[in-house]
Design an enzyme around this catalytic site. Structure first.
Site, PDB file in Angstrom:
ATOM      1  N   ASP A  54      46.157  39.980 -38.882  1.00  0.00           N
ATOM      2  CA  ASP A  54      46.552  41.366 -38.826  1.00  0.00           C
ATOM      3  C   ASP A  54      48.128  41.364 -38.280  1.00  0.00           C
ATOM      4  O   ASP A  54      48.621  40.408 -37.811  1.00  0.00           O
ATOM      5  CB  ASP A  54      45.985  42.010 -37.484  1.00  0.00           C
ATOM      6  CG  ASP A  54      46.087  43.646 -37.264  1.00  0.00           C
ATOM      7  OD1 ASP A  54      45.695  44.224 -38.197  1.00  0.00           O
ATOM      8  OD2 ASP A  54      46.110  44.097 -36.188  1.00  0.00           O
ATOM      9  N   SER A  55      48.852  42.174 -38.870  1.00  0.00           N
ATOM     10  CA  SER A  55      50.305  42.352 -38.754  1.00  0.00           C
ATOM     11  C   SER A  55      50.949  43.754 -38.460  1.00  0.00           C
ATOM     12  O   SER A  55      50.256  44.754 -38.779  1.00  0.00           O
ATOM     13  CB  SER A  55      50.984  41.538 -39.634  1.00  0.00           C
ATOM     14  OG  SER A  55      50.573  42.188 -41.029  1.00  0.00           O
ATOM     15  N   PHE A  89      56.986  45.930 -49.372  1.00  0.00           N
ATOM     16  CA  PHE A  89      56.025  46.783 -49.165  1.00  0.00           C
ATOM     17  C   PHE A  89      56.254  47.075 -47.777  1.00  0.00           C
ATOM     18  O   PHE A  89      56.874  46.558 -46.846  1.00  0.00           O
ATOM     19  CB  PHE A  89      54.756  46.556 -49.368  1.00  0.00           C
ATOM     20  CG  PHE A  89      54.232  45.448 -48.873  1.00  0.00           C
ATOM     21  CD1 PHE A  89      53.687  45.501 -47.624  1.00  0.00           C
ATOM     22  CD2 PHE A  89      54.239  44.000 -49.180  1.00  0.00           C
ATOM     23  CE1 PHE A  89      53.058  44.449 -46.840  1.00  0.00           C
ATOM     24  CE2 PHE A  89      53.906  42.847 -48.587  1.00  0.00           C
ATOM     25  CZ  PHE A  89      53.139  43.309 -47.288  1.00  0.00           C
ATOM     26  N   GLY A  90      55.713  48.250 -47.311  1.00  0.00           N
ATOM     27  CA  GLY A  90      55.758  48.741 -45.791  1.00  0.00           C
ATOM     28  C   GLY A  90      57.068  48.844 -45.154  1.00  0.00           C
ATOM     29  O   GLY A  90      57.626  49.711 -46.058  1.00  0.00           O
ATOM     30  N   ASP A 115      59.277  47.015 -45.190  1.00  0.00           N
ATOM     31  CA  ASP A 115      60.362  46.206 -45.598  1.00  0.00           C
ATOM     32  C   ASP A 115      61.915  46.835 -46.200  1.00  0.00           C
ATOM     33  O   ASP A 115      62.863  46.248 -45.600  1.00  0.00           O
ATOM     34  CB  ASP A 115      59.851  45.356 -47.033  1.00  0.00           C
ATOM     35  CG  ASP A 115      59.039  44.226 -46.722  1.00  0.00           C
ATOM     36  OD1 ASP A 115      58.586  43.949 -45.499  1.00  0.00           O
ATOM     37  OD2 ASP A 115      58.399  43.844 -47.526  1.00  0.00           O
TER      38      ASP A 115
END
Length: 219
Positions: A73-74, A166-167, A169
């Protein structure tokens, strides 16, 4: 020659499977993803920390498959926002109306930049955090599990930069390299990132964890 230990990684992302499969193969471990186990449905992540959510996923998968399981999980923690979005990183902007053509990642980034609109760059300290949990079926006591963590320190940029990743970044700057995470190559990102650090920690602790389980009687 001993058969490799089959371990299930709690993801359908084949990139993540490959990322972990290579280093663990050298330790006699075969990593497979959830695509091989369609009976495992959605997992409710109701923990209060990254570590708790990783353990929830790993224990659920181990119970469902009867095999050792690994889960991660991050998320992103921003100091000026008291650690938000944290464990809610993936759904940070779910309450916001999307703009036309906007992806979920783009909406999350838009909300983050709006929430930091009055915070100067030098006070935009942030970090990515990744926790990885490893469990054996039926052995879920704290002393029987392996949980590792990696972090990546940086700052939030005033605007998105870069096309990779992604996210978050595009809005996360690696202050050592002077570029956003979305400007880094896959190799550069793995060397610097929270996930890369967590994977390396997992691989280094794995032999000791397996040895300790053999010494502990099953309950």
């Amino acid at each position: 020659m001993a058969q490799p230990l089959k371990v299930v990684l709690a993801t359908h992302n084949q990139g993540k499977v490959r990322e972990l499969a290579e280093p663990l193969a050298e330790l006699g471990v075969e990593v497979v993803g959830l695509d091989a186990f369609p009976e495992v449905g959605d997992i409710v992540e109701n923990g209060e920390t990254f570590a708790e959510n990783a353990l929830i996923k790993a224990c659920t998968v181990a119970e469902a498959t009867g095999l050792p399981a690994i889960a991660d999980d991050s998320g992103l923690e921003v100091d000026a926002l008291d650690g938000r979005p944290g464990i809610y990183s993936a759904r940070y902007a779910d309450g916001e109306l999307p703009l036309e053509g906007e992806t979920r990642d783009m909406r999350n980034n838009r909300k983050l930049l709006f929430d930091l609109r009055d915070v100067p760059y030098e006070h935009r300290q942030a970090r990515f955090v990744c926790c990885i949990a490893c469990v054996m079926p039926g052995r879920y006591e704290p002393e029987e599990t392996l949980v590792v963590q990696g972090t990546w320190e940086g700052r939030i940029l005033p605007a998105p930069i870069g096309e990779n990743g992604f996210g978050y970044d595009p809005v996360f700057a690696d202050i050592v390299l002077g570029r956003s995470a979305a400007q880094l190559s896959r190799e550069e990102k793995m060397a610097r990132s929270h996930r890369g650090a967590a994977v390396r920690s997992l691989v280094s602790w794995w032999p000791e964890w397996i040895a300790s389980l053999k010494q502990q009687p099953e309950k």
